[in-house]
Design a protein around this motif. Structure first.
Motif, PDB file in Angstrom:
ATOM      1  N   LEU A 181     -15.539  13.976 -13.287  1.00  0.00           N
ATOM      2  CA  LEU A 181     -15.617  13.992 -11.838  1.00  0.00           C
ATOM      3  C   LEU A 181     -15.657  15.442 -11.373  1.00  0.00           C
ATOM      4  CD1 LEU A 181     -13.054  11.143 -11.113  1.00  0.00           C
ATOM      5  CD2 LEU A 181     -15.541  11.005 -11.188  1.00  0.00           C
ATOM      6  N   ARG A 195     -13.034  11.672  -5.061  1.00  0.00           N
ATOM      7  CA  ARG A 195     -13.117  11.323  -6.488  1.00  0.00           C
ATOM      8  C   ARG A 195     -13.233   9.810  -6.673  1.00  0.00           C
ATOM      9  NH1 ARG A 195     -11.388  15.533 -10.199  1.00  0.00           N
ATOM     10  NH2 ARG A 195     -10.653  13.926 -11.631  1.00  0.00           N
ATOM     11  N   ASN A 230     -16.310   8.259  -8.598  1.00  0.00           N
ATOM     12  CA  ASN A 230     -16.077   7.394  -9.749  1.00  0.00           C
ATOM     13  C   ASN A 230     -16.785   6.050  -9.571  1.00  0.00           C
ATOM     14  OD1 ASN A 230     -14.731   6.842 -12.304  1.00  0.00           O
ATOM     15  ND2 ASN A 230     -13.503   5.394 -11.128  1.00  0.00           N
TER      16      ASN A 230
END
Length: 174
Positions: free
Chosen positions: A6, A14, A18
């Protein structure tokens, strides 16, 4: 997928990043079938079997994709819009892409609801164009979010908003 890391620092961003990686992983499976059908890699019976599998993979993709886009539209975009404006610019075009993607996938699913057992290859090739377009639109869409919106959010958001956004986005999409 393996080895991808990431890039963003903010926990809320994040989460979205993701989810992009997960959705891209799912997309790779069905996009391979699209390409194989478009490039005449299957005999008719195998094409039909893979076409049915493609439809099933698309159906399985919809829920996590919709969960992801709903989280963006309900929480991320409105909050970022408070900082950068909402009426025009990148958020508006990104939301329009969500509708465009829905239309491509919806069109494919509508036209594959019945009669898949007798579809000729040419008709399959015609129908997979929609999910091929969806794949390309989603791929470019993720790049736009990751190169424009996510860095913008990291730059402008206040800590209190970052924390609140994290709480809102910290849900699973599957």
């Amino acid at each position: 997928m393996a080895g991808e890391t990431l890039r963003f620092k903010l926990p809320a961003i994040r989460i979205l990043e993701n989810e992009h990686q997960y959705l891209s992983f799912l997309m790779a499976d069905w996009h391979a079938i699209v390409l194989n059908i478009e490039n005449n890699q299957y005999e008719e019976e195998e094409a039909r079997k893979e076409f049915k599998r493609l439809r099933q993979l698309i159906v399985e993709f919809i829920e996590p994709f919709k969960s992801h886009t709903e989280k963006e539209e309900q929480f991320f975009f409105p909050l970022l819009g408070q900082y950068i404006g909402y009426e025009q610019g990148p958020i508006l075009s990104i939301e329009e892409e969500h509708r465009e993607i829905d239309a491509y996938i919806g069109h494919f699913l509508h036209h594959t609801l019945h009669g898949m057992d007798s579809l000729p290859i040419e008709k399959m090739k015609e129908l997979v164009r929609d999910v091929g377009e969806a794949f390309e639109t989603i791929t470019v869409h993720f790049i736009k979010e990751e190169t424009v919106l996510f860095p913008m959010a990291e730059k402008v958001m206040k800590a209190v908003d970052e924390d609140h956004l994290y709480e809102q986005l910290n849900t699973i999409i599957i």
